[in-house]
Design a protein around this motif. Structure first.
Motif, PDB file in Angstrom:
ATOM      1  N   SER A  84     -14.818 -23.226  29.679  1.00  0.00           N
ATOM      2  CA  SER A  84     -15.540 -23.040  28.404  1.00  0.00           C
ATOM      3  C   SER A  84     -16.187 -24.336  27.939  1.00  0.00           C
ATOM      4  O   SER A  84     -16.055 -24.742  26.781  1.00  0.00           O
ATOM      5  N   LEU A  85     -16.881 -24.966  28.855  1.00  0.00           N
ATOM      6  CA  LEU A  85     -17.470 -26.273  28.549  1.00  0.00           C
ATOM      7  C   LEU A  85     -18.539 -26.167  27.476  1.00  0.00           C
ATOM      8  O   LEU A  85     -19.267 -25.170  27.392  1.00  0.00           O
ATOM      9  N   LYS A  86     -18.599 -27.224  26.668  1.00  0.00           N
ATOM     10  CA  LYS A  86     -19.544 -27.303  25.561  1.00  0.00           C
ATOM     11  C   LYS A  86     -20.450 -28.525  25.746  1.00  0.00           C
ATOM     12  O   LYS A  86     -20.052 -29.488  26.412  1.00  0.00           O
ATOM     13  N   PRO A  87     -21.621 -28.519  25.144  1.00  0.00           N
ATOM     14  CA  PRO A  87     -22.492 -29.701  25.262  1.00  0.00           C
ATOM     15  C   PRO A  87     -21.804 -30.985  24.810  1.00  0.00           C
ATOM     16  O   PRO A  87     -22.061 -32.052  25.378  1.00  0.00           O
ATOM     17  N   GLU A  88     -20.909 -30.885  23.842  1.00  0.00           N
ATOM     18  CA  GLU A  88     -20.210 -32.083  23.370  1.00  0.00           C
ATOM     19  C   GLU A  88     -19.169 -32.602  24.342  1.00  0.00           C
ATOM     20  O   GLU A  88     -18.590 -33.671  24.112  1.00  0.00           O
ATOM     21  N   ASP A  89     -18.942 -31.896  25.423  1.00  0.00           N
ATOM     22  CA  ASP A  89     -18.065 -32.397  26.485  1.00  0.00           C
ATOM     23  C   ASP A  89     -18.823 -33.325  27.437  1.00  0.00           C
ATOM     24  O   ASP A  89     -18.210 -33.934  28.328  1.00  0.00           O
ATOM     25  N   THR A  90     -20.115 -33.431  27.259  1.00  0.00           N
ATOM     26  CA  THR A  90     -20.921 -34.303  28.119  1.00  0.00           C
ATOM     27  C   THR A  90     -20.470 -35.754  27.968  1.00  0.00           C
ATOM     28  O   THR A  90     -20.396 -36.287  26.860  1.00  0.00           O
ATOM     29  N   ALA A  91     -20.142 -36.380  29.090  1.00  0.00           N
ATOM     30  CA  ALA A  91     -19.627 -37.747  29.084  1.00  0.00           C
ATOM     31  C   ALA A  91     -19.386 -38.191  30.522  1.00  0.00           C
ATOM     32  O   ALA A  91     -19.441 -37.383  31.455  1.00  0.00           O
ATOM     33  N   VAL A  92     -19.090 -39.469  30.661  1.00  0.00           N
ATOM     34  CA  VAL A  92     -18.541 -39.965  31.921  1.00  0.00           C
ATOM     35  C   VAL A  92     -17.021 -39.844  31.810  1.00  0.00           C
ATOM     36  O   VAL A  92     -16.425 -40.315  30.834  1.00  0.00           O
ATOM     37  N   TYR A  93     -16.423 -39.212  32.793  1.00  0.00           N
ATOM     38  CA  TYR A  93     -14.986 -38.987  32.800  1.00  0.00           C
ATOM     39  C   TYR A  93     -14.322 -39.982  33.748  1.00  0.00           C
ATOM     40  O   TYR A  93     -14.738 -40.128  34.903  1.00  0.00           O
ATOM     41  N   TYR A  94     -13.279 -40.647  33.244  1.00  0.00           N
ATOM     42  CA  TYR A  94     -12.582 -41.682  33.998  1.00  0.00           C
ATOM     43  C   TYR A  94     -11.135 -41.288  34.233  1.00  0.00           C
ATOM     44  O   TYR A  94     -10.447 -40.819  33.326  1.00  0.00           O
ATOM     45  N   CYS A  95     -10.685 -41.554  35.429  1.00  0.00           N
ATOM     46  CA  CYS A  95      -9.282 -41.371  35.770  1.00  0.00           C
ATOM     47  C   CYS A  95      -8.528 -42.672  35.470  1.00  0.00           C
ATOM     48  O   CYS A  95      -9.076 -43.770  35.659  1.00  0.00           O
ATOM     49  N   ASN A  96      -7.303 -42.532  35.018  1.00  0.00           N
ATOM     50  CA  ASN A  96      -6.468 -43.683  34.686  1.00  0.00           C
ATOM     51  C   ASN A  96      -5.075 -43.485  35.256  1.00  0.00           C
ATOM     52  O   ASN A  96      -4.519 -42.392  35.184  1.00  0.00           O
ATOM     53  N   LEU A  97      -4.521 -44.549  35.803  1.00  0.00           N
ATOM     54  CA  LEU A  97      -3.153 -44.522  36.324  1.00  0.00           C
ATOM     55  C   LEU A  97      -2.367 -45.696  35.760  1.00  0.00           C
ATOM     56  O   LEU A  97      -2.852 -46.829  35.776  1.00  0.00           O
ATOM     57  N   ASP A  98      -1.171 -45.405  35.273  1.00  0.00           N
ATOM     58  CA  ASP A  98      -0.244 -46.422  34.763  1.00  0.00           C
ATOM     59  C   ASP A  98       0.953 -46.438  35.699  1.00  0.00           C
ATOM     60  O   ASP A  98       1.665 -45.436  35.801  1.00  0.00           O
ATOM     61  N   ASP A  99       1.165 -47.579  36.384  1.00  0.00           N
ATOM     62  CA  ASP A  99       2.272 -47.663  37.343  1.00  0.00           C
ATOM     63  C   ASP A  99       3.416 -48.496  36.823  1.00  0.00           C
ATOM     64  O   ASP A  99       4.192 -49.031  37.622  1.00  0.00           O
ATOM     65  N   TYR A 100       3.574 -48.617  35.538  1.00  0.00           N
ATOM     66  CA  TYR A 100       4.611 -49.373  34.844  1.00  0.00           C
ATOM     67  C   TYR A 100       4.302 -50.870  34.774  1.00  0.00           C
ATOM     68  O   TYR A 100       4.896 -51.589  33.972  1.00  0.00           O
ATOM     69  N   PHE A 101       3.392 -51.355  35.619  1.00  0.00           N
ATOM     70  CA  PHE A 101       3.055 -52.777  35.625  1.00  0.00           C
ATOM     71  C   PHE A 101       1.644 -53.030  35.133  1.00  0.00           C
ATOM     72  O   PHE A 101       1.349 -54.073  34.548  1.00  0.00           O
ATOM     73  N   ALA A 102       0.761 -52.085  35.427  1.00  0.00           N
ATOM     74  CA  ALA A 102      -0.648 -52.251  35.077  1.00  0.00           C
ATOM     75  C   ALA A 102      -1.286 -50.878  34.936  1.00  0.00           C
ATOM     76  O   ALA A 102      -0.700 -49.854  35.312  1.00  0.00           O
ATOM     77  N   ARG A 103      -2.486 -50.888  34.386  1.00  0.00           N
ATOM     78  CA  ARG A 103      -3.272 -49.666  34.263  1.00  0.00           C
ATOM     79  C   ARG A 103      -4.545 -49.834  35.089  1.00  0.00           C
ATOM     80  O   ARG A 103      -5.169 -50.896  35.059  1.00  0.00           O
ATOM     81  N   TYR A 104      -4.866 -48.783  35.814  1.00  0.00           N
ATOM     82  CA  TYR A 104      -6.014 -48.831  36.713  1.00  0.00           C
ATOM     83  C   TYR A 104      -7.007 -47.747  36.304  1.00  0.00           C
ATOM     84  O   TYR A 104      -6.609 -46.693  35.781  1.00  0.00           O
ATOM     85  N   TRP A 105      -8.292 -48.027  36.615  1.00  0.00           N
ATOM     86  CA  TRP A 105      -9.369 -47.101  36.260  1.00  0.00           C
ATOM     87  C   TRP A 105     -10.208 -46.761  37.487  1.00  0.00           C
ATOM     88  O   TRP A 105     -10.436 -47.615  38.344  1.00  0.00           O
ATOM     89  N   GLY A 106     -10.689 -45.544  37.503  1.00  0.00           N
ATOM     90  CA  GLY A 106     -11.676 -45.164  38.499  1.00  0.00           C
ATOM     91  C   GLY A 106     -13.057 -45.566  38.036  1.00  0.00           C
ATOM     92  O   GLY A 106     -13.245 -46.110  36.939  1.00  0.00           O
ATOM     93  N   GLN A 107     -14.031 -45.244  38.872  1.00  0.00           N
ATOM     94  CA  GLN A 107     -15.411 -45.656  38.576  1.00  0.00           C
ATOM     95  C   GLN A 107     -16.116 -44.681  37.641  1.00  0.00           C
ATOM     96  O   GLN A 107     -17.169 -44.991  37.095  1.00  0.00           O
ATOM     97  N   GLY A 108     -15.524 -43.505  37.460  1.00  0.00           N
ATOM     98  CA  GLY A 108     -16.104 -42.527  36.549  1.00  0.00           C
ATOM     99  C   GLY A 108     -16.962 -41.497  37.256  1.00  0.00           C
ATOM    100  O   GLY A 108     -17.553 -41.775  38.304  1.00  0.00           O
ATOM    101  N   THR A 109     -16.993 -40.301  36.692  1.00  0.00           N
ATOM    102  CA  THR A 109     -17.840 -39.242  37.212  1.00  0.00           C
ATOM    103  C   THR A 109     -18.538 -38.568  36.030  1.00  0.00           C
ATOM    104  O   THR A 109     -17.916 -38.295  35.004  1.00  0.00           O
TER     105      THR A 109
END
Length: 115
Positions: A84-109
């Motif tokens: 049920s996507l809406k126009p306001e969902d338009t964005a770059v979506y980033y993945c994030n991982l927290d491994d207890y020591f640091a937080r990592y990011w993807g390049q975005g889609t």
């Protein structure tokens, strides 16, 4: 070092669906949480959904009931099913991982919802 690679973004009409995937690789010692964030033009990056090591999930109010986050631990992969996507969902979506020591990011889609 941890690498995150997202896929699944694209152009979809309002009311449509997309599924995003994020594969984590590298020196992963443990995963505290994996999450999806998004950033629209001119806006701050915001949390969309998160899943923790205890399998709890939380969502932004704006996506509750429409988006579902899930995880395949064997594949170190997190998914975001978006319905049920809406126009306001338009964005770059980033993945994030927290491994207890640091937080990592993807390049975005990029996700674009438009008729």
């Amino acid at each position: 070092q941890v690498q995150l690679v997202e896929s699944g973004g694209g152009l979809v009409q309002p009311g449509g669906s997309l599924r995003l995937s994020c594969v984590a690789s590298g020196s992963i010692f443990g995963i505290k949480s994996m999450a999806w964030y998004r950033q629209a033009p001119g806006k701050q990056r915001e949390l969309v959904a998160r899943t923790t090591s205890g399998s709890s999930t939380n969502y932004a109010d704006s996506v509750k009931g429409r988006f579902t986050i899930s995880r395949d631990n064997a594949k170190n992969t997190v998914y975001l099913q978006m319905n049920s996507l809406k126009p306001e969902d338009t964005a770059v979506y980033y993945c994030n991982l927290d491994d207890y020591f640091a937080r990592y990011w993807g390049q975005g889609t990029q996700v674009t919802v438009s008729s």
